[in-house]
Design an enzyme around this catalytic site. Structure first.
Site, PDB file in Angstrom:
ATOM      1  N   ARG A  24     -13.299  14.862   9.890  1.00  0.00           N
ATOM      2  CA  ARG A  24     -13.759  15.969  10.761  1.00  0.00           C
ATOM      3  C   ARG A  24     -14.899  16.740  10.091  1.00  0.00           C
ATOM      4  NH1 ARG A  24     -12.248  21.399  10.625  1.00  0.00           N
ATOM      5  NH2 ARG A  24     -12.208  22.507  12.620  1.00  0.00           N
ATOM      6  N   ASP A 131      -2.439   9.637  -5.298  1.00  0.00           N
ATOM      7  CA  ASP A 131      -2.168   9.387  -6.719  1.00  0.00           C
ATOM      8  C   ASP A 131      -2.861  10.368  -7.670  1.00  0.00           C
ATOM      9  OD1 ASP A 131      -0.842   7.174  -5.727  1.00  0.00           O
ATOM     10  OD2 ASP A 131      -2.488   5.789  -6.146  1.00  0.00           O
TER      11      ASP A 131
HETATM   12  O1  F6P Z   1      -2.610   4.396  -3.870  1.00  0.00           O
HETATM   13  C1  F6P Z   1      -1.703   4.990  -3.008  1.00  0.00           C
HETATM   14  C2  F6P Z   1      -0.368   4.285  -3.056  1.00  0.00           C
HETATM   15  O2  F6P Z   1       0.514   4.966  -2.179  1.00  0.00           O
HETATM   16  C3  F6P Z   1       0.258   4.139  -4.436  1.00  0.00           C
HETATM   17  O3  F6P Z   1       0.863   5.318  -4.879  1.00  0.00           O
HETATM   18  C4  F6P Z   1       1.196   2.997  -4.207  1.00  0.00           C
HETATM   19  O4  F6P Z   1       1.433   2.300  -5.414  1.00  0.00           O
HETATM   20  C5  F6P Z   1       0.450   2.121  -3.233  1.00  0.00           C
HETATM   21  O5  F6P Z   1      -0.499   2.955  -2.594  1.00  0.00           O
HETATM   22  C6  F6P Z   1       1.315   1.458  -2.195  1.00  0.00           C
HETATM   23  O6  F6P Z   1       0.507   0.635  -1.424  1.00  0.00           O
HETATM   24  P1  F6P Z   1       0.951  -0.067  -0.070  1.00  0.00           P
HETATM   25  O7  F6P Z   1       0.929   0.975   1.017  1.00  0.00           O
HETATM   26  O8  F6P Z   1      -0.059  -1.112   0.148  1.00  0.00           O
HETATM   27  O9  F6P Z   1       2.345  -0.575  -0.277  1.00  0.00           O
END
Ligand code: F6P
Length: 328
Positions: A24, A131
């Site tokens: 946005r 993260d």
């Molecule tokens: O990078 C964001 C994140 O949520 C990480 O914390 C986690 O390891 C990963 O993505 C999980 O990925 P996916 O949604 O592909 O399982």
């Protein structure tokens, strides 16, 4: 001011609450300054396949409060190839897009860096990941919301842990970074956090047990980062160890999983995303390229892609001491 007339915006990698607020902000800032905006669906995958739509200000109405991303997202394998990026470049030219704003985490910014270098395109990155693992910015879009979600869950787990005198290992996301684990442990009053950044020569489970945690408390919450950097790790790993090494304790595991990525963004994430989104357009107009927009000490900063993805973002060691002393 330069001659950029049309900006493309996409979200890529794992979604994060606040991405919509960033879309946005980019859209409204650009339109306000007479620049066209094209929304690119499904990340780099949609760029390669020309899933693109010109946005009006109405297209981004009523989204600041919504989790996920209206543009959808993907982790594109094709964009990781030279041929894939060539296709994406051709689509960009055909669509008349002169500059790209990429909202995503480590992998997405890496992709933007390669693309920008190969095709000499102005690319601006916005740190969008729960993260918080991008170097050069104090925080990332989505991190605060995920942190609050974890704390809300741990508060609930605490009720049952206390009622049953149990040790709970709660696994949280963060990939190979311990920001979510360490700070959610502090905020929820957990007894320990096991994070990948802590000394690898110290057995973090032993440290937790040897501090005599059970002398003063009948139940404990240990927040465990999902990272399996050294081949082991995760909540199951530690729970199994306690079951074998300390069978007198009753143990349970709770893996919070993808609920950490959902929900309405907090006010902090909405404000951050709005500021960074506006700054992305500033950067394009100032002829900046290949930089991620970050925030440090409440000031907008430009971080070269090479730094934001290559350098590890350190965790403040003082946070480890805060938890150690407050969890006695
Ligand atoms: O990078 C964001 C994140 O949520 C990480 O914390 C986690 O390891 C990963 O993505 C999980 O990925 P996916 O949604 O592909 O399982």
């Amino acid at each position: 001011m330069n001659s950029v007339k049309c900006i493309g915006v996409l979200t890529s990698g794992g979604d994060a609450p606040g991405m919509n607020a960033a879309i946005r902000a980019v859209t409204r800032t650009a339109i306000c300054r007479g620049i066209k905006v094209k929304g690119i669906y499904r990340g780099y995958e949609g760029l390669i396949n020309d899933e693109i739509k010109e946005f009006t200000t109405e297209d981004v109405s009523n989204i600041i409060q919504r989790g996920g991303t209206i543009l959808k997202t993907a982790r594109s394998k094709e964009f990781m190839t030279v041929e894939g990026r060539q296709k994406a470049y051709e689509v960009m030219k055909a669509e008349g897009i002169d500059a790209l704003v990429v909202i995503g985490g480590n992998g997405s910014i890496t992709g933007a860096g390669l693309f920008a270098r190969e095709h000499n395109i102005p690319c601006i990155g916005l740190p969008g990941t729960i993260d918080n693992d991008l170097y050069g910015t104090d925080t990332t879009i989505g991190y605060d919301t995920a942190l609050n979600t974890i704390v809300e869950c741990v508060d609930k787990i605490r009720d049952t842990a206390t009622s049953h005198n149990r040790i709970f290992f709660v696994e949280v996301m963060g990939r190979d970074a311990g920001f979510l684990a360490q700070n959610s442990a502090i905020a929820s009053g957990a007894e320990a956090a096991i994070i990948p950044e802590d000394d690898t020569d110290v057995d973090q489970l032993e440290k937790f047990i040897s501090r005599g945690i059970r002398k003063t408390k009948n139940s404990s919450i240990v927040i465990v980062s999902e990272s399996k950097k050294d081949g082991s790790g995760g909540a199951m790993h530690y729970a199994e160890r306690v079951m074998t090494e300390y069978p007198q304790y009753e143990v349970r595991v709770s893996i919070l999983g993808h609920l950490q990525r959902g929900g309405c963004p907090t006010a902090a994430d909405r404000i951050l995303a709005s500021r960074l989104g506006q700054a992305a357009v500033d950067a394009i107009q100032e002829d900046q390229r290949n930089v991620m927009i970050g925030i440090r000490n409440d000031e907008i900063v430009y971080v070269p892609f090479s730094k934001s993805i290559k350098e590890d973002k350190p965790i403040d060691r003082k946070l480890i001491r805060v938890l150690d002393e407050l969890s006695i």
